[in-house]
Design a protein around this motif. Structure first.
Motif, PDB file in Angstrom:
ATOM      1  N   GLU A  85       0.852  -1.199   0.000  1.00 14.80           N
ATOM      2  CA  GLU A  85       0.000   0.000   0.000  1.00 14.80           C
ATOM      3  C   GLU A  85       0.881   1.240   0.000  1.00 14.80           C
ATOM      4  O   GLU A  85       1.798   1.365   0.799  1.00 14.80           O
ATOM      5  N   ALA A  86       0.584   2.131  -0.942  1.00 10.27           N
ATOM      6  CA  ALA A  86       1.306   3.401  -1.018  1.00 10.27           C
ATOM      7  C   ALA A  86       0.315   4.482  -1.396  1.00 10.27           C
ATOM      8  O   ALA A  86      -0.469   4.313  -2.337  1.00 10.27           O
ATOM      9  N   MET A  87       0.317   5.560  -0.648  1.00 15.97           N
ATOM     10  CA  MET A  87      -0.584   6.688  -0.894  1.00 15.97           C
ATOM     11  C   MET A  87      -2.036   6.236  -0.978  1.00 15.97           C
ATOM     12  O   MET A  87      -2.777   6.619  -1.876  1.00 15.97           O
ATOM     13  N   LYS A  88      -2.434   5.365  -0.035  1.00 12.82           N
ATOM     14  CA  LYS A  88      -3.815   4.866   0.086  1.00 12.82           C
ATOM     15  C   LYS A  88      -4.253   3.993  -1.088  1.00 12.82           C
ATOM     16  O   LYS A  88      -5.430   3.762  -1.284  1.00 12.82           O
ATOM     17  N   MET A  89      -3.301   3.501  -1.876  1.00 10.20           N
ATOM     18  CA  MET A  89      -3.625   2.616  -3.006  1.00 10.20           C
ATOM     19  C   MET A  89      -2.928   1.279  -2.808  1.00 10.20           C
ATOM     20  O   MET A  89      -1.766   1.232  -2.419  1.00 10.20           O
ATOM     21  N   ASP A  90      -3.653   0.186  -3.084  1.00  9.79           N
ATOM     22  CA  ASP A  90      -3.076  -1.152  -3.017  1.00  9.79           C
ATOM     23  C   ASP A  90      -2.412  -1.472  -4.347  1.00  9.79           C
ATOM     24  O   ASP A  90      -3.001  -1.278  -5.415  1.00  9.79           O
ATOM     25  N   ASN A  91      -1.171  -1.961  -4.280  1.00  9.17           N
ATOM     26  CA  ASN A  91      -0.403  -2.303  -5.467  1.00  9.17           C
ATOM     27  C   ASN A  91       0.046  -3.754  -5.367  1.00  9.17           C
ATOM     28  O   ASN A  91       0.694  -4.123  -4.375  1.00  9.17           O
ATOM     29  N   ASP A  92      -0.292  -4.565  -6.369  1.00  7.79           N
ATOM     30  CA  ASP A  92       0.179  -5.942  -6.404  1.00  7.79           C
ATOM     31  C   ASP A  92       1.638  -5.948  -6.835  1.00  7.79           C
ATOM     32  O   ASP A  92       2.004  -5.346  -7.844  1.00  7.79           O
ATOM     33  N   ILE A  93       2.469  -6.627  -6.068  1.00  5.28           N
ATOM     34  CA  ILE A  93       3.876  -6.798  -6.414  1.00  5.28           C
ATOM     35  C   ILE A  93       4.010  -8.220  -6.942  1.00  5.28           C
ATOM     36  O   ILE A  93       3.565  -9.180  -6.292  1.00  5.28           O
ATOM     37  N   THR A  94       4.593  -8.361  -8.125  1.00  3.98           N
ATOM     38  CA  THR A  94       4.641  -9.660  -8.804  1.00  3.98           C
ATOM     39  C   THR A  94       6.035 -10.270  -8.770  1.00  3.98           C
ATOM     40  O   THR A  94       7.038  -9.577  -8.618  1.00  3.98           O
ATOM     41  N   ALA A  95       6.066 -11.584  -8.954  1.00  2.30           N
ATOM     42  CA  ALA A  95       7.316 -12.329  -8.975  1.00  2.30           C
ATOM     43  C   ALA A  95       8.058 -12.052 -10.290  1.00  2.30           C
ATOM     44  O   ALA A  95       7.470 -12.165 -11.361  1.00  2.30           O
ATOM     45  N   PRO A  96       9.339 -11.709 -10.219  1.00  2.00           N
ATOM     46  CA  PRO A  96      10.106 -11.453 -11.447  1.00  2.00           C
ATOM     47  C   PRO A  96      10.480 -12.736 -12.195  1.00  2.00           C
ATOM     48  O   PRO A  96      10.748 -12.697 -13.395  1.00  2.00           O
ATOM     49  N   ILE A  97      10.494 -13.869 -11.475  1.00  2.00           N
ATOM     50  CA  ILE A  97      10.809 -15.170 -12.078  1.00  2.00           C
ATOM     51  C   ILE A  97       9.964 -16.236 -11.389  1.00  2.00           C
ATOM     52  O   ILE A  97       9.355 -15.979 -10.359  1.00  2.00           O
ATOM     53  N   ALA A  98       9.975 -17.443 -11.957  1.00  2.56           N
ATOM     54  CA  ALA A  98       9.299 -18.574 -11.322  1.00  2.56           C
ATOM     55  C   ALA A  98      10.266 -19.222 -10.332  1.00  2.56           C
ATOM     56  O   ALA A  98      11.478 -19.214 -10.531  1.00  2.56           O
ATOM     57  N   GLY A  99       9.721 -19.746  -9.230  1.00  2.00           N
ATOM     58  CA  GLY A  99      10.550 -20.437  -8.246  1.00  2.00           C
ATOM     59  C   GLY A  99       9.902 -20.435  -6.877  1.00  2.00           C
ATOM     60  O   GLY A  99       8.760 -20.016  -6.702  1.00  2.00           O
ATOM     61  N   LYS A 100      10.664 -20.902  -5.890  1.00  2.00           N
ATOM     62  CA  LYS A 100      10.190 -20.961  -4.499  1.00  2.00           C
ATOM     63  C   LYS A 100      10.443 -19.606  -3.847  1.00  2.00           C
ATOM     64  O   LYS A 100      11.543 -19.070  -3.909  1.00  2.00           O
ATOM     65  N   ILE A 101       9.400 -19.051  -3.180  1.00  2.00           N
ATOM     66  CA  ILE A 101       9.516 -17.722  -2.579  1.00  2.00           C
ATOM     67  C   ILE A 101       9.809 -17.814  -1.089  1.00  2.00           C
ATOM     68  O   ILE A 101       9.255 -18.661  -0.389  1.00  2.00           O
ATOM     69  N   THR A 102      10.709 -16.957  -0.634  1.00  2.00           N
ATOM     70  CA  THR A 102      11.024 -16.822   0.784  1.00  2.00           C
ATOM     71  C   THR A 102      10.888 -15.341   1.117  1.00  2.00           C
ATOM     72  O   THR A 102      11.653 -14.517   0.602  1.00  2.00           O
ATOM     73  N   PHE A 103       9.909 -14.985   1.955  1.00  2.00           N
ATOM     74  CA  PHE A 103       9.694 -13.590   2.311  1.00  2.00           C
ATOM     75  C   PHE A 103      10.764 -13.123   3.287  1.00  2.00           C
ATOM     76  O   PHE A 103      11.169 -13.863   4.188  1.00  2.00           O
TER      77      PHE A 103
END
Length: 121
Positions: A85-103
């Motif tokens: 969320e930035a400036m009261k707007m929700d923004n989807d952040i997408t994966a740049p590549i395929a693979g296993k994600i670790t936050f």
């Protein structure tokens, strides 16, 4: 004198600020509670392991609102993985590549531009 609580690096400080009227001469007067000693940055714990994989960085400052996948899930290229969320707007952040994600952040964190959000590998 107005008092404020200011949080810096997770520590709260009480700050007193005196208001200056329009007809008063400018003479800033502020009192700040003494800060606790800060450990040098070099004394910080080293990262658990070097980051291996594609880094997902924050494109702009904002609030991590929610994760759209679970930590450890396999994601596809361009799949939305979290909401920033930035400036009261929700923004989807997408994966740049395929693979296993670790936050590398948590829901509720405020992040700056180029903050490491996740690693995909």
């Amino acid at each position: 004198m107005r008092k404020f609580i200011v949080t810096i690096d997770g520590k709260n400080y009480e700050v007193g600020v005196e208001e200056v009227g329009a007809d008063a001469s400018f003479a800033p007067q502020a009192s700040v509670a003494p800060a606790a000693p800060v450990a040098p940055a070099a004394a910080a714990a080293p990262a658990a392991a070097p980051v291996s994989g594609e880094q997902l960085l924050s494109p702009f400052p904002g609030l991590i609102k929610k994760f759209l996948v679970k930590d450890g899930d396999t994601v596809q290229k361009d799949q939305p993985v979290l909401v920033l969320e930035a400036m009261k707007m929700d923004n989807d952040i997408t994966a740049p590549i395929a693979g296993k994600i670790t936050f590398k952040t948590a829901v509720g964190n405020n992040v700056e531009t180029n903050t490491l959000l996740a690693v995909i590998g």
